[in-house]
Design a protein around this motif. Structure first.
Motif, PDB file in Angstrom:
ATOM      1  N   UNK A  58     -50.149 -19.843 -15.703  1.00  0.00           N
ATOM      2  CA  UNK A  58     -48.940 -19.998 -14.916  1.00  0.00           C
ATOM      3  C   UNK A  58     -49.115 -20.712 -13.593  1.00  0.00           C
ATOM      4  N   UNK A  59     -50.276 -21.302 -13.356  1.00  0.00           N
ATOM      5  CA  UNK A  59     -50.533 -21.936 -12.060  1.00  0.00           C
ATOM      6  C   UNK A  59     -50.232 -23.437 -12.075  1.00  0.00           C
ATOM      7  N   UNK A  60     -50.112 -23.990 -10.861  1.00  0.00           N
ATOM      8  CA  UNK A  60     -49.921 -25.417 -10.650  1.00  0.00           C
ATOM      9  C   UNK A  60     -51.290 -25.969 -10.235  1.00  0.00           C
ATOM     10  N   UNK A  61     -52.000 -26.595 -11.184  1.00  0.00           N
ATOM     11  CA  UNK A  61     -53.394 -26.965 -10.957  1.00  0.00           C
ATOM     12  C   UNK A  61     -53.519 -28.448 -10.619  1.00  0.00           C
ATOM     13  N   UNK A  62     -54.311 -28.723  -9.595  1.00  0.00           N
ATOM     14  CA  UNK A  62     -54.667 -30.091  -9.220  1.00  0.00           C
ATOM     15  C   UNK A  62     -56.158 -30.254  -9.494  1.00  0.00           C
ATOM     16  N   UNK A  63     -56.502 -31.131 -10.431  1.00  0.00           N
ATOM     17  CA  UNK A  63     -57.897 -31.282 -10.836  1.00  0.00           C
ATOM     18  C   UNK A  63     -58.421 -32.628 -10.331  1.00  0.00           C
ATOM     19  N   UNK A  64     -59.314 -32.531  -9.351  1.00  0.00           N
ATOM     20  CA  UNK A  64     -59.808 -33.692  -8.611  1.00  0.00           C
ATOM     21  C   UNK A  64     -61.124 -34.196  -9.192  1.00  0.00           C
ATOM     22  N   UNK A  65     -61.200 -35.514  -9.379  1.00  0.00           N
ATOM     23  CA  UNK A  65     -62.464 -36.126  -9.787  1.00  0.00           C
ATOM     24  C   UNK A  65     -62.505 -37.546  -9.224  1.00  0.00           C
ATOM     25  N   UNK A  66     -63.623 -37.896  -8.597  1.00  0.00           N
ATOM     26  CA  UNK A  66     -63.838 -39.261  -8.120  1.00  0.00           C
ATOM     27  C   UNK A  66     -64.665 -40.005  -9.160  1.00  0.00           C
ATOM     28  N   UNK A  67     -64.137 -41.100  -9.644  1.00  0.00           N
ATOM     29  CA  UNK A  67     -64.776 -41.783 -10.765  1.00  0.00           C
ATOM     30  C   UNK A  67     -65.777 -42.824 -10.263  1.00  0.00           C
ATOM     31  N   UNK A  68     -66.916 -42.286  -9.883  1.00  0.00           N
ATOM     32  CA  UNK A  68     -68.033 -43.101  -9.434  1.00  0.00           C
ATOM     33  C   UNK A  68     -69.019 -43.264 -10.579  1.00  0.00           C
ATOM     34  N   UNK A  69     -70.076 -43.989 -10.354  1.00  0.00           N
ATOM     35  CA  UNK A  69     -71.107 -44.131 -11.384  1.00  0.00           C
ATOM     36  C   UNK A  69     -71.894 -42.826 -11.547  1.00  0.00           C
ATOM     37  N   UNK A  70     -72.171 -42.385 -12.789  1.00  0.00           N
ATOM     38  CA  UNK A  70     -71.784 -42.961 -14.095  1.00  0.00           C
ATOM     39  C   UNK A  70     -70.339 -42.604 -14.441  1.00  0.00           C
ATOM     40  N   UNK A  71     -69.475 -43.571 -14.357  1.00  0.00           N
ATOM     41  CA  UNK A  71     -68.030 -43.367 -14.456  1.00  0.00           C
ATOM     42  C   UNK A  71     -67.620 -42.681 -15.752  1.00  0.00           C
ATOM     43  N   UNK A  72     -68.174 -43.109 -16.886  1.00  0.00           N
ATOM     44  CA  UNK A  72     -67.773 -42.539 -18.169  1.00  0.00           C
ATOM     45  C   UNK A  72     -68.099 -41.045 -18.248  1.00  0.00           C
ATOM     46  N   UNK A  73     -69.192 -40.654 -17.632  1.00  0.00           N
ATOM     47  CA  UNK A  73     -69.595 -39.248 -17.613  1.00  0.00           C
ATOM     48  C   UNK A  73     -68.558 -38.406 -16.870  1.00  0.00           C
ATOM     49  N   UNK A 306     -54.657 -34.120   0.702  1.00  0.00           N
ATOM     50  CA  UNK A 306     -54.141 -32.757   0.883  1.00  0.00           C
ATOM     51  C   UNK A 306     -52.641 -32.770   1.166  1.00  0.00           C
ATOM     52  N   UNK A 307     -52.190 -33.708   1.990  1.00  0.00           N
ATOM     53  CA  UNK A 307     -50.750 -33.789   2.289  1.00  0.00           C
ATOM     54  C   UNK A 307     -49.950 -34.134   1.032  1.00  0.00           C
ATOM     55  N   UNK A 308     -50.487 -35.041   0.210  1.00  0.00           N
ATOM     56  CA  UNK A 308     -49.792 -35.412  -1.020  1.00  0.00           C
ATOM     57  C   UNK A 308     -49.766 -34.250  -2.006  1.00  0.00           C
ATOM     58  N   UNK A 309     -50.871 -33.536  -2.131  1.00  0.00           N
ATOM     59  CA  UNK A 309     -50.923 -32.369  -3.019  1.00  0.00           C
ATOM     60  C   UNK A 309     -49.915 -31.324  -2.565  1.00  0.00           C
TER      61      UNK A 309
END
Length: 325
Positions: A58-73, A306-309
Motif C-alpha cells: 500500500x505504499x508510494x515507492x520511489x526506487x532510485x538508481x543511477x545508471x553508471x558503468x556497468x550500466x546493464x548491471x 527530493x523536491x520533485x519526489x
C-alpha cells in the motif's frame, strides 16, 4: 517503520539500488527519511538477488538508481527491485532514474537498428513501474516512450545559478557544442540575461561511437568567456574539441557545464588538458576519485530530486519547480 513517511493514509518509501549510495543517502536526508532496508548482492554467475526487509504493501515507492558503468548491471538490478515491489503490493512505483539509460539511442540512424531508449522504457513498465522521473533527457521526446506519467526535471537552474558566480555575464557567450543542442543553449542564454549565443559546427560519423570533429564557431566569442553547455560529457572528445575551437576563435576563457558527468576514459585526462578553466557537472552519476581533476566542480542534485519526489507524493506540481525556465 524505517524508510517510510506517513501522510494521512499515504505512505512514502524511498528505495535505492547500489549504483550511487551517496546520492541515495543525500536524497533521504533531504526528505527527512531513511532508505528502505534492502538486501542486494550478486551470485557467482552474475545474477542479482534483491529483497526488501520491510513491508511495502500500500505504499508510494520511489526506487532510485543511477545508471553508471556497468550500466546493464544496474538497470537489471532496478528492474528486479521494481518487480519485487510490485509483488510486495506497493500501491504506486515511481522509477527515479536521474540519468536515463540508453537515452542517446532514441531513434534509428540506419536500418536494422533498435530504438534502445524505447525498449528500456518498455522494460520498466513491464516490470511494474507506474511513473518515471528523470533529469535532462538527451531528447525530450523520450518522455513519449514510457506508457505513463513522466516527470522531466531540469538541472539548468542549479547550473546557471552557479555559473553566475563564476562569470562576468557582460563579457560572456553561451555556446552549444553542436547544432542539435541550440535550443537548450538558447534557454541558457535567456536565463543568463540574454547573453550572446553561438554554436560549434561539427561533423560525426554515425558508424564510429564517441567520435566527432569540431570545425568552427558560428557566432561571436572573441574576447568573451565561452560557456559551453551540454546534457552530458562521456569520453570528453566532443566537448574538448569544442573548447579548443572556441579558444582558437578568440574566446578569452572557456567554462564547460553539463548535467551528467559520465566521464568514461579518457575524459578526465582530455578535460584537464583541454584549456577549459572549469568543468561543471552535477552528481546524477557517481564520480570516482580517479575520474576527478583540478578543474572539475560537482554540484549536488539531491535537493532537486527530493523536491520533485515530494511534489509527486503530495500530488502537487513538478512543473512549479521550474517556473520561469
Amino acid at each position: 517503520m524505517t524508510g517510510i513517511i506517513t501522510q494521512g493514509e499515504k505512505r512514502l518509501v524511498l528505495a535505492s539500488g547500489r549504483a550511487h549510495p551517496q546520492l541515495a543517502a543525500d536524497v533521504a536526508t533531504e526528505l527527512g527519511t531513511e532508505l528502505l532496508p534492502t538486501t542486494a548482492y550478486d551470485f557467482a554467475n552474475g545474477e542479482i538477488y534483491v529483497r526488501f526487509a520491510e513491508s511495502v504493501r500500500g505504499t508510494d515507492v520511489f526506487v532510485l538508481q543511477s545508471h553508471t558503468s556497468p550500466l546493464n548491471h544496474w538497470l537489471m538490478e532496478q528492474l528486479l527491485m521494481i518487480d519485487a515491489l510490485k509483488r510486495g503490493s506497493a500501491k504506486r512505483i515511481t522509477v527515479v532514474a536521474p540519468f536515463f539509460p540508453y537515452a542517446r539511442q532514441d531513434k534509428k540512424h540506419r536500418g536494422r537498428e533498435p530504438i534502445s531508449a524505447r525498449l528500456v522504457a518498455d522494460l520498466l513498465k513491464t516490470a511494474g513501474a507506474d511513473r518515471l522521473l528523470s533529469i535532462d533527457l538527451h531528447a525530450a521526446q523520450t518522455q513519449g516512450f514510457f506508457d505513463g506519467p513522466v516527470d522531466h526535471l531540469w538541472a539548468m537552474p542549479i547550473l546557471t545559478d552557479y555559473v553566475r558566480t563564476r562569470v562576468d555575464l557582460a563579457s560572456a557567450a553561451v555556446v552549444s557544442p553542436d547544432a542539435g543542442r541550440i535550443r537548450v543553449a538558447e534557454q541558457w542564454a535567456e536565463r543568463l540575461g540574454g547573453v550572446p549565443l553561438a554554436f560549434v559546427h561539427k561533423t560525426r560519423d554515425i558508424t564510429r561511437p564517441n567520435q566527432a570533429v569540431a570545425n568552427r564557431v558560428v557566432g561571436d566569442v572573441e574576447g568573451r568567456t565561452a560557456i559551453l553547455v551540454d546534457d552530458l560529457i562521456d569520453t570528453g572528445g566532443t566537448i574538448t574539441e569544442a573548447v579548443k575551437v572556441c579558444l582558437a576563435a578568440g574566446a578569452s576563457d572557456v567554462i564547460v557545464a553539463a548535467t551528467h558527468g559520465v566521464l568514461s576514459d579518457p575524459a578526465a585526462k582530455r578535460l584537464s588538458e583541454s584549456g577549459a578553466r572549469e568543468v561543471i557537472v552535477t552528481d546524477t552519476l557517481p564520480i570516482a576519485p580517479e575520474k576527478s581533476f583540478p578543474q572539475l566542480t560537482v554540484l549536488p542534485i539531491a535537493p532537486l530530486l527530493a523536491r520533485a519526489i515530494r511534489e509527486v507524493f503530495d500530488d502537487g506540481s513538478v512543473t512549479s519547480l521550474f517556473e520561469g525556465v
